[in-house]
Design a protein around this motif. Structure first.
Motif, PDB file in Angstrom:
ATOM      1  N   ILE A  53     -29.170  -2.087 -48.085  1.00 39.73           N
ATOM      2  CA  ILE A  53     -29.484  -1.264 -46.909  1.00 39.73           C
ATOM      3  C   ILE A  53     -29.388  -2.099 -45.633  1.00 39.73           C
ATOM      4  N   THR A  54     -29.949  -3.300 -45.689  1.00 43.47           N
ATOM      5  CA  THR A  54     -29.931  -4.192 -44.527  1.00 43.47           C
ATOM      6  C   THR A  54     -28.497  -4.533 -44.118  1.00 43.47           C
ATOM      7  N   LEU A  55     -27.659  -4.897 -45.096  1.00 42.84           N
ATOM      8  CA  LEU A  55     -26.272  -5.248 -44.788  1.00 42.84           C
ATOM      9  C   LEU A  55     -25.479  -4.022 -44.358  1.00 42.84           C
ATOM     10  N   GLY A  56     -25.855  -2.853 -44.857  1.00 46.33           N
ATOM     11  CA  GLY A  56     -25.205  -1.624 -44.405  1.00 46.33           C
ATOM     12  C   GLY A  56     -25.446  -1.377 -42.925  1.00 46.33           C
ATOM     13  N   LEU A  57     -26.662  -1.681 -42.466  1.00 45.37           N
ATOM     14  CA  LEU A  57     -26.984  -1.530 -41.041  1.00 45.37           C
ATOM     15  C   LEU A  57     -26.242  -2.575 -40.208  1.00 45.37           C
ATOM     16  N   TRP A  58     -26.155  -3.807 -40.722  1.00 41.82           N
ATOM     17  CA  TRP A  58     -25.373  -4.832 -40.032  1.00 41.82           C
ATOM     18  C   TRP A  58     -23.918  -4.379 -39.916  1.00 41.82           C
ATOM     19  N   GLN A  59     -23.385  -3.824 -41.000  1.00 42.32           N
ATOM     20  CA  GLN A  59     -21.984  -3.417 -41.010  1.00 42.32           C
ATOM     21  C   GLN A  59     -21.713  -2.310 -39.999  1.00 42.32           C
ATOM     22  N   ALA A  60     -22.693  -1.429 -39.781  1.00 38.02           N
ATOM     23  CA  ALA A  60     -22.513  -0.335 -38.825  1.00 38.02           C
ATOM     24  C   ALA A  60     -22.302  -0.851 -37.407  1.00 38.02           C
ATOM     25  N   VAL A  61     -22.851  -2.028 -37.108  1.00 36.62           N
ATOM     26  CA  VAL A  61     -22.678  -2.624 -35.770  1.00 36.62           C
ATOM     27  C   VAL A  61     -21.205  -2.927 -35.508  1.00 36.62           C
ATOM     28  N   ALA A  62     -20.437  -3.133 -36.592  1.00 45.23           N
ATOM     29  CA  ALA A  62     -19.023  -3.491 -36.448  1.00 45.23           C
ATOM     30  C   ALA A  62     -18.181  -2.370 -35.856  1.00 45.23           C
ATOM     31  N   LEU A  63     -18.753  -1.181 -35.708  1.00 41.83           N
ATOM     32  CA  LEU A  63     -18.011  -0.081 -35.081  1.00 41.83           C
ATOM     33  C   LEU A  63     -17.782  -0.351 -33.596  1.00 41.83           C
ATOM     34  N   VAL A  64     -18.524  -1.288 -33.032  1.00 40.27           N
ATOM     35  CA  VAL A  64     -18.266  -1.725 -31.661  1.00 40.27           C
ATOM     36  C   VAL A  64     -17.065  -2.661 -31.706  1.00 40.27           C
ATOM     37  N   PRO A  65     -15.969  -2.334 -31.024  1.00 43.53           N
ATOM     38  CA  PRO A  65     -14.750  -3.147 -31.086  1.00 43.53           C
ATOM     39  C   PRO A  65     -15.002  -4.614 -30.750  1.00 43.53           C
ATOM     40  N   GLY A  66     -14.382  -5.498 -31.536  1.00 42.66           N
ATOM     41  CA  GLY A  66     -14.519  -6.922 -31.298  1.00 42.66           C
ATOM     42  C   GLY A  66     -15.614  -7.577 -32.109  1.00 42.66           C
ATOM     43  N   THR A  67     -16.471  -6.763 -32.739  1.00 43.57           N
ATOM     44  CA  THR A  67     -17.592  -7.314 -33.509  1.00 43.57           C
ATOM     45  C   THR A  67     -17.106  -7.974 -34.790  1.00 43.57           C
ATOM     46  N   SER A  68     -16.195  -7.316 -35.511  1.00 45.46           N
ATOM     47  CA  SER A  68     -15.654  -7.748 -36.799  1.00 45.46           C
ATOM     48  C   SER A  68     -16.549  -7.268 -37.933  1.00 45.46           C
ATOM     49  N   ARG A  69     -16.013  -6.368 -38.751  1.00 44.97           N
ATOM     50  CA  ARG A  69     -16.764  -5.844 -39.891  1.00 44.97           C
ATOM     51  C   ARG A  69     -17.120  -6.966 -40.862  1.00 44.97           C
ATOM     52  N   SER A  70     -16.121  -7.760 -41.218  1.00 47.13           N
ATOM     53  CA  SER A  70     -16.407  -8.857 -42.145  1.00 47.13           C
ATOM     54  C   SER A  70     -17.315  -9.891 -41.500  1.00 47.13           C
ATOM     55  N   GLY A  71     -17.091 -10.179 -40.216  1.00 54.21           N
ATOM     56  CA  GLY A  71     -17.888 -11.186 -39.528  1.00 54.21           C
ATOM     57  C   GLY A  71     -19.358 -10.824 -39.454  1.00 54.21           C
ATOM     58  N   ILE A  72     -19.661  -9.592 -39.070  1.00 60.26           N
ATOM     59  CA  ILE A  72     -21.060  -9.193 -38.912  1.00 60.26           C
ATOM     60  C   ILE A  72     -21.742  -9.055 -40.267  1.00 60.26           C
ATOM     61  N   THR A  73     -20.979  -8.640 -41.297  1.00 65.60           N
ATOM     62  CA  THR A  73     -21.561  -8.515 -42.634  1.00 65.60           C
ATOM     63  C   THR A  73     -21.824  -9.891 -43.232  1.00 65.60           C
ATOM     64  N   ILE A  74     -20.897 -10.811 -43.020  1.00 66.63           N
ATOM     65  CA  ILE A  74     -21.110 -12.195 -43.463  1.00 66.63           C
ATOM     66  C   ILE A  74     -22.319 -12.792 -42.735  1.00 66.63           C
ATOM     67  N   THR A  75     -22.427 -12.532 -41.441  1.00 68.54           N
ATOM     68  CA  THR A  75     -23.570 -13.012 -40.666  1.00 68.54           C
ATOM     69  C   THR A  75     -24.878 -12.492 -41.257  1.00 68.54           C
ATOM     70  N   GLY A  76     -24.905 -11.193 -41.558  1.00 68.19           N
ATOM     71  CA  GLY A  76     -26.103 -10.596 -42.144  1.00 68.19           C
ATOM     72  C   GLY A  76     -26.432 -11.189 -43.498  1.00 68.19           C
ATOM     73  N   ALA A  77     -25.410 -11.405 -44.315  1.00 68.50           N
ATOM     74  CA  ALA A  77     -25.630 -11.973 -45.647  1.00 68.50           C
ATOM     75  C   ALA A  77     -26.135 -13.412 -45.562  1.00 68.50           C
TER      76      ALA A  77
END
Length: 267
Positions: A151-175
């Motif tokens: 759930i926590t990483l799912g919320l981190w991943q949702a932030v990646a919808l902002v362009p430039g954030t990076s889906r993999s980057g923000i999820t790796i950061t959260g993990a």
């Protein structure tokens, strides 16, 4: 589209989809910085299909386990490694699907597609990745992935919808923040990308299906093939490097690119 344009889009998408540098940000920047026409949603769908194929193939051992567990999950039982993995991946995908629909319906997704936004997110989230990667613990493995973490990483991943954030980057950061090792964080992020790319690709595919023609289908097939190869190579290199190298090289790239974009945006 010219062959060069198709090739350029496919390689950019393939290389940046799984590296923590934002594929969407790079694709938005391409027409803004080069003067090329926007590639359109049909090509977006095609390159997503290509990168999806690459990550499924690269992590096939995990994907096979999850697929084998789906029938068990559909009966309401989460008592095998496969059904547990499939369940956690579905849970982790829900926040980004909901957030994506909200942004799409409100029009905010288009409003954020600017060099200024990409510059700040590229720079800011790059520094966040560096800080957490340098200070985070590394005691957890994928076997420790829990419902709370999903759930926590799912919320981190949702932030990646902002362009430039990076889906993999923000999820790796959260993990990494949750205590997963570098390779384990990347592995979880890549597995989470599969249902996410599948969901977004399906939505985009429905939108463009009615306007498809033979020329578009041909361009899409070429783009998908090159994106597949580029993504497979990028995945292999990144996962191999993570055994001995931190995420700092990607952070340096993000910081430099973000700073350059902000200079362009404000001058």
């Amino acid at each position: 589209m010219s062959f060069f344009h198709i090739l350029l889009v496919a390689i950019i998408q393939g290389v940046t989809e799984f590296l923590p540098v934002s594929s969407s940000g790079h694709l938005i920047l391409l027409p803004n910085l080069t003067g090329l026409d926007d590639q359109g949603q049909a090509i977006d769908v095609a390159v997503h299909v290509g990168t999806l194929g690459a990550v499924v193939l690269f992590f096939w051992a995990d994907v096979r386990i999850a697929l084998a567990g789906l029938p068990r999950l559909l009966t309401g039982k989460i008592d095998t490694p496969g059904s547990r993995l499939a369940f956690l991946l579905i849970i982790a995908t829900i926040p980004v699907v909901i957030a994506g629909l909200i942004l799409k319906l409100t029009g905010l997704s288009d409003a954020m597609r600017s060099i200024t936004v990409i510059g700040w997110t590229m720079l800011g989230f790059g520094l966040v990745l560096w800080w957490i990667d340098q200070t985070g613990a590394s005691e957890k493995t994928t076997e420790d992935w829990s419902l709370r973490d999903a759930i926590t990483l799912g919320l981190w991943q949702a932030v990646a919808l902002v362009p430039g954030t990076s889906r993999s980057g923000i999820t790796i950061t959260g993990a990494r923040y949750l205590g997963y090792g570098r390779s384990e964080a990347a592995r979880i992020a890549m597995l989470m990308s599969i249902p996410t790319i599948l969901a977004s690709g399906t939505l985009l595919g429905i939108e463009v299906a009615g306007n498809a023609d033979m020329a578009t289908a041909r361009d899409g097939a070429i783009a998908a093939a090159f994106a597949f190869v580029a993504a497979l190579l990028a995945l292999g290199i990144m996962m191999r490097l993570l055994k001995s190298v931190s995420y700092t090289p990607y952070v340096i790239y993000r910081v430099i690119l973000g700073a350059v974009l902000l200079v362009i945006a404000y001058t």
